[in-house]
Design an enzyme around this catalytic site. Structure first.
Site, PDB file in Angstrom:
ATOM      1  N   ASP A 177       0.810  -1.214   0.000  1.00  0.00           N
ATOM      2  CA  ASP A 177       0.000   0.000   0.000  1.00  0.00           C
ATOM      3  C   ASP A 177       0.844   1.266   0.000  1.00  0.00           C
ATOM      4  O   ASP A 177       0.302   2.363  -0.101  1.00  0.00           O
ATOM      5  CB  ASP A 177      -0.948   0.000   1.214  1.00  0.00           C
ATOM      6  CG  ASP A 177      -2.383  -0.271   0.809  1.00  0.00           C
ATOM      7  OD1 ASP A 177      -2.592  -0.688  -0.349  1.00  0.00           O
ATOM      8  OD2 ASP A 177      -3.288  -0.056   1.624  1.00  0.00           O
ATOM      9  N   ASP A 460     -11.084  -6.391  10.857  1.00  0.00           N
ATOM     10  CA  ASP A 460     -11.050  -7.846  10.912  1.00  0.00           C
ATOM     11  C   ASP A 460     -12.094  -8.402  11.870  1.00  0.00           C
ATOM     12  O   ASP A 460     -12.733  -9.418  11.582  1.00  0.00           O
ATOM     13  CB  ASP A 460      -9.653  -8.324  11.327  1.00  0.00           C
ATOM     14  CG  ASP A 460      -9.017  -7.414  12.377  1.00  0.00           C
ATOM     15  OD1 ASP A 460      -9.765  -6.750  13.115  1.00  0.00           O
ATOM     16  OD2 ASP A 460      -7.780  -7.367  12.456  1.00  0.00           O
TER      17      ASP A 460
END
Length: 749
Positions: A177, A460
């Site tokens: 990223d 998550d």
């Protein structure tokens, strides 16, 4: 415009649904091919004897907690004619705090009420399936080459490339990223070294399979030539990282990859970069897994959703390349320590009887750089060895974002028991890059009903909760040899920042549409709902802990008793709860493999988290709900300076930076010290008859004294140490001034 977006989403989601259905039917055919062998691939066991003893202890502790509540109601604080209202307020606050502590303690016991332990039979898996295993895609995510050094990243990549798994069925994807050419260069170097390393690991069955970890062990020197190749590669990567420049010969060698960077590309503004460095699907002389580099498109005007957005881009891109039915995702600092971890997970996912209802298998998050006594309590040993087993007994553990094996179709949105018709799919390779564009998800269900959820720092956890609420279960696996090892924070500030993000994210879940209190009602077990609430309540638990520690110290300073006299019958429940809970906590910690000093360090970190990082997580969440601030994703640094690393090895607490959390900890620590010192001086300067009033506050002396002892490393950093890791002078001065101001205010109250 909207019609085009919907059409684009339909073009991807429809083939994806068909592929999910195809994979589901392949699972059925996969199982039916081995119906003749019904031996289970894993076993689940419970420890009934210890569980009965624990339940008896818990019942007795809760009975004493009820006595404490009753005491607060029927025996209010002694009243002074001039301060009736003030004393009544203190009594009321203490009652509320102790009700909170009692109820929260009760919620936490849900994690210990029905624990299970799972063991796998990889030999049965091998006999039953051989190499006929499902495709496995491994996702490794990185975001910053400064905080997450490229050499560390490629060690993680190399470790999973060398897993004990058929190489033609294994693919490794690195999501960068940061869009860093340094990271890409390091991965290109690793791709060359992998041809030697993977073969070496398989031939000699070496462990661990991270070359950095393997060659750092003096006892592990099987091949000096391979070691030299690794050192040369590591030196080239570290030199390029230090100089912030990729060698020209490397650019020429991998021209196709580097040509994808525009001249004006930056970390937050660049096109999609996709390069298949090793294509393991082709016939090669040396069997090497597929290796892919991906840096999704970034534009300043588009929200990229941090790690969750990275995971979803990987899900789409990998579906067009290898489309593994099983997905493993890892943080870039968590290398594979156990080469059979994939086989261990498949023992659960491929079990014919119980495996079909399990969506993901979660491994614990362990670290390889902990000190002997775990100075910062980073391992959270009891959570890993006790609490997650309790979650598993109630329906399954949380998904913690790393070390987790998923079914692809489930994480992409399939409900338990769903089936659709199978159709063939035409893959258009030239459109793969568009799947990682920053506008692809606009108007789609990605981040909502498909893939990893958006809108929370702990994406998550809500993703795992949503999967369980669709009817799936999860499993927790702790093999004897740790599956994955990561890098723990090596200074106090890193640890507190990490804990702030976790507690803030969990509290946001509690207040969101995905709150387990209402979102999960009727979908998962009540015990599992309570298990989620244990962590969602981390942040709000900071306020009672802060107030309780402040009231205990300040009232001792002022001479106001908060607890019954030591010789009173009412003292028994207070004493029993304190002794029983802490004795059990120590025994549990030692059973989990900890040390006595490690338990003491854990108690210190328990206090520091709740009076700093959890408190800031709580206030930031409230401010966000009020529209005053926005959440930010903070990456924890994975490197430390040489001197700081030496202090860490010696278990010397590292401060070194100015931080609002340090100011709060320093103020509270000095306040505890001043209050305890004043009470001791008062006790020493009074006659034995006058001292009787102070002796009635025995429990307050003990609590405040323990707070002072716990804070000893803090006092060292503020007042005694001279090294660079000491508390900054300005933080110390401000803390002392604030603590003295609070004591002065109490004197005249």
């Amino acid at each position: 415009m909207r019609e085009r977006e919907r059409e684009r989403e339909r073009r991807f989601s429809y083939p994806l649904q068909r592929k999910q259905t195809k994979m589901a039917k392949e699972d059925n055919r996969f199982s039916s091919a081995h119906e003749g062998d019904r031996e289970p691939l894993f076993a689940t066991r419970r420890r009934t004897g210890g569980l009965i003893a624990f339940r008896f202890l818990a019942a007795s502790v809760f009975g004493c907690i009820c006595c404490i509540w009753f005491y607060r109601v029927v025996e209010p604080l002694e009243k002074d004619e001039n301060r009736t209202g003030f004393f009544l307020l203190i009594w009321l606050v203490m009652l509320i705090l102790e009700i909170w502590f009692g109820l929260y303690w009760l919620v936490v016991q849900s994690l210990r009420w029905n624990p299970v332990w799972r063991s796998t039979f990889t030999d049965r898996l091998s006999r039953r399936y051989g190499n006929d295993l499902p495709r496995l895609d491994v996702y490794v995510c990185t975001a910053d080459p400064v905080i997450e050094p490229p050499l560390m990243v490629v060690n993680t990549v190399l470790s999973v490339m060398a897993l004990d798994y058929p190489p033609e069925k294994l693919a490794v994807y690195l999501s960068d990223d940061g869009g860093s050419q340094l990271t890409f260069y390091a991965l290109a170097e690793a791709a060359e070294f992998a041809k030697t390393w993977v073969t070496f690991c398989k031939r000699f069955d070496v462990e661990p399979r991270s070359p950095g970890a393997y060659f750092s062990s003096k006892s592990n020197v099987l091949d000096s030539e391979v070691a030299e190749l690794y050192r040369e590669m590591a030196a080239r990567i570290e030199t390029a990282t230090k100089l912030r420049r990729v060698p020209e010969e490397a650019r020429l060698k991998c021209r196709e990859g580097f040509s994808q960077w525009d001249s004006d590309a930056t970390q937050r503004n660049h096109a999609t970069i996709l390069q298949i460095l090793i294509d393991g699907r082709k016939v090669n002389t040396v069997a090497i897994p597929t290796l892919v580099y991906l840096s999704r498109e970034k534009r300043p005007e588009h929200h990229h959703h941090y790690k969750a957005g990275s995971m979803n881009a990987l899900l789409r891109v990998s579906s067009k390349i290898t489309c593994g039915r099983i997905i493993l995702n890892l943080d870039c600092d968590m290398y594979a320590n156990n080469s059979k971890s994939a086989l261990e997970a498949l023992c659960i996912l491929l079990d014919e009887k119980e495996g079909k209802e399990i969506a993901f298998v979660q491994f614990p998050q362990f670290y390889d750089n902990l000190t002997r006594n775990d100075l910062y309590g980073s391992m959270m040993r009891v959570i890993a060895h006790v609490e997650f087993n309790g979650l598993d007994g109630n329906g399954g553990p949380l998904y913690i974002g790393t070390g987790c094996f998923h079914r692809r179709d489930v994480i992409c949105g399939r409900k338990y028991g769903e089936e659709e018709e199978e159709e063939d799919e035409i893959v258009e390779a030239e459109k793969i890059k568009s799947l990682a564009s920053c506008t692809y998800e606009k108007g789609s269900e990605w981040g909502k009903e498909m893939g990893v959820k958006y809108g929370c720092p702990v994406e998550d956890v809500i993703t795992g909760l949503a999967i369980q609420c669709r009817g799936w279960k999860s499993a927790y696996l702790t093999p004897k040899k740790e599956a994955f090892l990561g890098v723990a924070p090596t200074n106090l500030h890193q640890m507190l920042v990490q804990q702030k993000r976790w507690s803030e994210g969990d509290f946001q879940i509690l207040l969101s549409e995905y709150s387990p209190v209402w979102y999960a009602q009727g979908k998962i077990s009540f015990g599992l709902i309570l298990g989620y609430c244990c962590y969602c309540l981390w942040a709000p638990s900071s306020v009672p802990v802060l107030l309780y520690s402040l009231l205990t110290s300040l009232c001792l300073f002022k001479g106001i008793p908060l607890f019954p006299k030591v010789w009173s019958w009412w003292f028994i429940p207070f004493g029993y709860v304190a002794i029983a809970v802490n004795t059990y906590s120590l025994a549990e910690f030692l059973w989990c493999g900890g040390t006595l000093r490690g338990w003491w360090n854990e108690q210190r970190m328990w206090l520091y988290r709740r009076t700093s990082s959890f408190l800031f997580g709580f206030t930031d969440t409230i401010l966000k709900k009020l529209g005053v601030s926005e959440s930010a994703f903070v990456i924890t640094a994975k490197v430390a300076e040489e001197e700081a690393a030496e202090r860490y090895e010696k278990e010397v607490m590292e401060f070194g930076v100015e931080s609002p959390m340090f100011l709060l900890l320093g103020t509270l620590g000095m306040l505890n010290l001043f209050c305890f010192a004043a009470a001791v001086m008062r006790l020493m300067m009074t006659t034995s008859r006058e001292a009787g009033g102070d002796l009635t506050m025995g429990l307050q002396f003990v609590i405040t004294g323990l707070l002072v002892v716990l804070n000893w490393p803090l006092y060292q950093g503020m007042l005694l140490r001279k090294d660079k890791g000491k508390m900054p002078v300005m933080v110390t001065v401000k803390s002392v001034v604030l603590a003295l101001s609070a004591c002065t205010f109490i004197v005249f109250l």
